[in-house]
Design a protein around this motif. Structure first.
Motif, PDB file in Angstrom:
ATOM      1  N   ASN A 166       0.851  -1.189   0.000  1.00 33.15           N
ATOM      2  CA  ASN A 166       0.000   0.000   0.000  1.00 33.15           C
ATOM      3  C   ASN A 166       0.887   1.240   0.000  1.00 33.15           C
ATOM      4  O   ASN A 166       1.520   1.561   1.008  1.00 33.15           O
ATOM      5  CB  ASN A 166      -0.870   0.029   1.265  1.00 33.15           C
ATOM      6  N   ASN A 167       0.925   1.934  -1.111  1.00 32.53           N
ATOM      7  CA  ASN A 167       1.747   3.141  -1.204  1.00 32.53           C
ATOM      8  C   ASN A 167       0.923   4.373  -1.572  1.00 32.53           C
ATOM      9  O   ASN A 167       1.299   5.485  -1.219  1.00 32.53           O
ATOM     10  CB  ASN A 167       2.854   2.938  -2.239  1.00 32.53           C
ATOM     11  N   ALA A 168      -0.191   4.186  -2.271  1.00 30.72           N
ATOM     12  CA  ALA A 168      -0.973   5.329  -2.752  1.00 30.72           C
ATOM     13  C   ALA A 168      -1.425   6.213  -1.598  1.00 30.72           C
ATOM     14  O   ALA A 168      -1.819   5.729  -0.541  1.00 30.72           O
ATOM     15  CB  ALA A 168      -2.183   4.840  -3.539  1.00 30.72           C
ATOM     16  N   GLY A 169      -1.362   7.502  -1.815  1.00 30.35           N
ATOM     17  CA  GLY A 169      -1.800   8.456  -0.803  1.00 30.35           C
ATOM     18  C   GLY A 169      -1.673   9.867  -1.335  1.00 30.35           C
ATOM     19  O   GLY A 169      -1.193  10.080  -2.452  1.00 30.35           O
ATOM     20  N   ALA A 170      -2.095  10.820  -0.547  1.00 28.46           N
ATOM     21  CA  ALA A 170      -2.049  12.218  -0.958  1.00 28.46           C
ATOM     22  C   ALA A 170      -1.750  13.096   0.240  1.00 28.46           C
ATOM     23  O   ALA A 170      -2.273  12.873   1.330  1.00 28.46           O
ATOM     24  CB  ALA A 170      -3.374  12.639  -1.591  1.00 28.46           C
ATOM     25  N   GLY A 171      -0.912  14.101   0.031  1.00 30.23           N
ATOM     26  CA  GLY A 171      -0.583  15.038   1.091  1.00 30.23           C
ATOM     27  C   GLY A 171      -1.639  16.123   1.230  1.00 30.23           C
ATOM     28  O   GLY A 171      -2.519  16.283   0.383  1.00 30.23           O
ATOM     29  N   HIS A 172      -1.540  16.851   2.315  1.00 30.33           N
ATOM     30  CA  HIS A 172      -2.525  17.908   2.572  1.00 30.33           C
ATOM     31  C   HIS A 172      -1.964  18.847   3.631  1.00 30.33           C
ATOM     32  O   HIS A 172      -1.461  18.401   4.663  1.00 30.33           O
ATOM     33  CB  HIS A 172      -3.825  17.288   3.081  1.00 30.33           C
ATOM     34  N   VAL A 195      -9.233  13.654   3.172  1.00 33.78           N
ATOM     35  CA  VAL A 195      -7.876  13.182   3.458  1.00 33.78           C
ATOM     36  C   VAL A 195      -7.914  11.784   4.074  1.00 33.78           C
ATOM     37  O   VAL A 195      -7.116  10.901   3.716  1.00 33.78           O
ATOM     38  CB  VAL A 195      -7.142  14.170   4.383  1.00 33.78           C
ATOM     39  N   MET A 196      -8.841  11.566   4.992  1.00 35.32           N
ATOM     40  CA  MET A 196      -8.994  10.246   5.601  1.00 35.32           C
ATOM     41  C   MET A 196      -9.403   9.204   4.565  1.00 35.32           C
ATOM     42  O   MET A 196      -8.951   8.053   4.602  1.00 35.32           O
ATOM     43  CB  MET A 196     -10.027  10.297   6.722  1.00 35.32           C
ATOM     44  N   GLU A 197     -10.243   9.590   3.629  1.00 34.69           N
ATOM     45  CA  GLU A 197     -10.734   8.655   2.613  1.00 34.69           C
ATOM     46  C   GLU A 197      -9.578   8.119   1.774  1.00 34.69           C
ATOM     47  O   GLU A 197      -9.492   6.903   1.528  1.00 34.69           O
ATOM     48  CB  GLU A 197     -11.762   9.350   1.714  1.00 34.69           C
ATOM     49  N   VAL A 198      -8.696   8.989   1.343  1.00 34.89           N
ATOM     50  CA  VAL A 198      -7.579   8.569   0.496  1.00 34.89           C
ATOM     51  C   VAL A 198      -6.527   7.817   1.310  1.00 34.89           C
ATOM     52  O   VAL A 198      -6.096   6.714   0.930  1.00 34.89           O
ATOM     53  CB  VAL A 198      -6.930   9.787  -0.193  1.00 34.89           C
ATOM     54  N   ASN A 199      -6.122   8.403   2.413  1.00 35.10           N
ATOM     55  CA  ASN A 199      -4.937   7.896   3.113  1.00 35.10           C
ATOM     56  C   ASN A 199      -5.218   6.785   4.116  1.00 35.10           C
ATOM     57  O   ASN A 199      -4.308   6.017   4.438  1.00 35.10           O
ATOM     58  CB  ASN A 199      -4.235   9.062   3.822  1.00 35.10           C
ATOM     59  N   ALA A 251      -4.907  16.711   9.456  1.00 39.08           N
ATOM     60  CA  ALA A 251      -5.702  15.677   8.791  1.00 39.08           C
ATOM     61  C   ALA A 251      -4.796  14.566   8.256  1.00 39.08           C
ATOM     62  O   ALA A 251      -5.107  13.375   8.401  1.00 39.08           O
ATOM     63  CB  ALA A 251      -6.517  16.289   7.659  1.00 39.08           C
ATOM     64  N   TYR A 252      -3.680  14.948   7.654  1.00 33.92           N
ATOM     65  CA  TYR A 252      -2.759  13.954   7.101  1.00 33.92           C
ATOM     66  C   TYR A 252      -2.185  13.075   8.202  1.00 33.92           C
ATOM     67  O   TYR A 252      -2.168  11.839   8.085  1.00 33.92           O
ATOM     68  CB  TYR A 252      -1.633  14.678   6.349  1.00 33.92           C
ATOM     69  N   CYS A 253      -1.734  13.671   9.283  1.00 34.09           N
ATOM     70  CA  CYS A 253      -1.173  12.879  10.381  1.00 34.09           C
ATOM     71  C   CYS A 253      -2.250  12.025  11.041  1.00 34.09           C
ATOM     72  O   CYS A 253      -1.990  10.877  11.419  1.00 34.09           O
ATOM     73  CB  CYS A 253      -0.500  13.782  11.411  1.00 34.09           C
TER      74      CYS A 253
END
Length: 275
Positions: free
Chosen positions: A80-86, A101-105, A144-146
């Motif tokens: 699992n590598n896919a993700g997005a910063g914010h 952010v939670m949905e993607v990461n 949100a990202y953390c």
């Protein structure tokens, strides 16, 4: 040949991981949300099996994993590598921004993992997730990202002893600053100039944070170096639960983690499950 599915392979850590996993002897299924962006990967790995996968779309996840099993007959590893910063802070953004952010990461990782687990159990395989030092230490303007990365780490740490009893080894990889398009993608996701311009009372502190971040990324490790850590976990005879991808990442997380590789926590929780 063993089959490894890697998410988020169009650039950066995912692309380099796909290349190195293939060199390590895996047949790589390289997934990305937009396969029009596959050229850079295919230039490096012409034989890659490139497939479309949007980790936030349950139908896409199901179709991808089912297709891998139909075509290859097995799945030995999920990375699992896919993700997005914010970037942002809650007074300056909406709760829906945080949910996205939670949905993607987080939920993206959950969905792909759920679909893959029956096949990983059958293969006695590996489940590896790229998280972040931000999954260990909360960082300003990354709330949100953390939160999403903390959630991934807690979920995987809880899951690891359970599926470990059934033969699946779980690891998380914690990069610090990595020289990829990730930072550029953060800027595209939420225009930094607009964020600063609308920051009001927060403007001095966000400027301080951005100056520090620019300095940190000037000494970032390469995506290939991070991918070497990922593939090290993939090929290890007895993989650890927790890996930091650089000395600086290890030092940063050590501020919070006495159990730096996760072995003490997993030994404790695995003991709750019997022999």
């Amino acid at each position: 040949m063993k089959i490894a599915l890697v998410t988020g392979t169009s650039t950066g850590i995912g692309l380099e991981t796909a290349v190195l996993a293939a060199k390590a002897g895996y047949e790589v299924v390289a997934t990305m949300r937009n396969t029009d962006k596959a050229a850079a990967l295919l230039e490096r790995l012409p034989d890659a099996d490139v497939r479309q996968l949007d980790v936030t779309d349950p139908d896409s996840v199901r179709a991808c994993v089912d297709g891998v099993i139909a075509d290859h007959g097995r799945l030995d590893a999920l990375i699992n590598n896919a993700g997005a910063g914010h970037l942002g802070t809650i007074e300056l953004e909406s709760v829906d921004d945080v949910r996205d952010v939670m949905e993607v990461n987080f939920f993206g990782v959950v969905q792909v993992t759920k679909a893959a687990l029956p096949h990983l159990r059958a293969a006695q395989g590996r489940l590896i997730t790229v998280t972040s030092v931000g999954g260990v230490v909360g960082q300003p303007f990354n709330e949100a990202y953390c939160a999403a990365k903390f959630a991934v780490e807690g979920w995987m740490e809880s899951l690891a002893p359970v599926v470990g009893k059934l033969g699946v080894a779980v690891s998380v990889i914690e990069p610090g600053a990595v020289a990829t398009e990730f930072v550029a993608n953060v800027r595209a996701d939420r225009d930094v100039e607009a964020l600063v311009a609308g920051a009001g009372d927060y403007q001095p502190v966000i400027n301080g944070y951005l100056a520090r971040t620019q300095q940190a990324f000037s000494a970032a490790q390469s995506a290939r170096e991070c991918a070497e850590t990922v593939v090290g976990a993939l090929t290890a005879a007895e993989p650890r639960f927790r890996y930091q991808s650089s000395e600086s990442a290890a030092g940063f997380t050590a501020v919070k983690l006495a159990d730096a590789d996760g072995s003490a926590v997993l030994a404790l929780t695995a003991s709750w499950l019997g022999a």
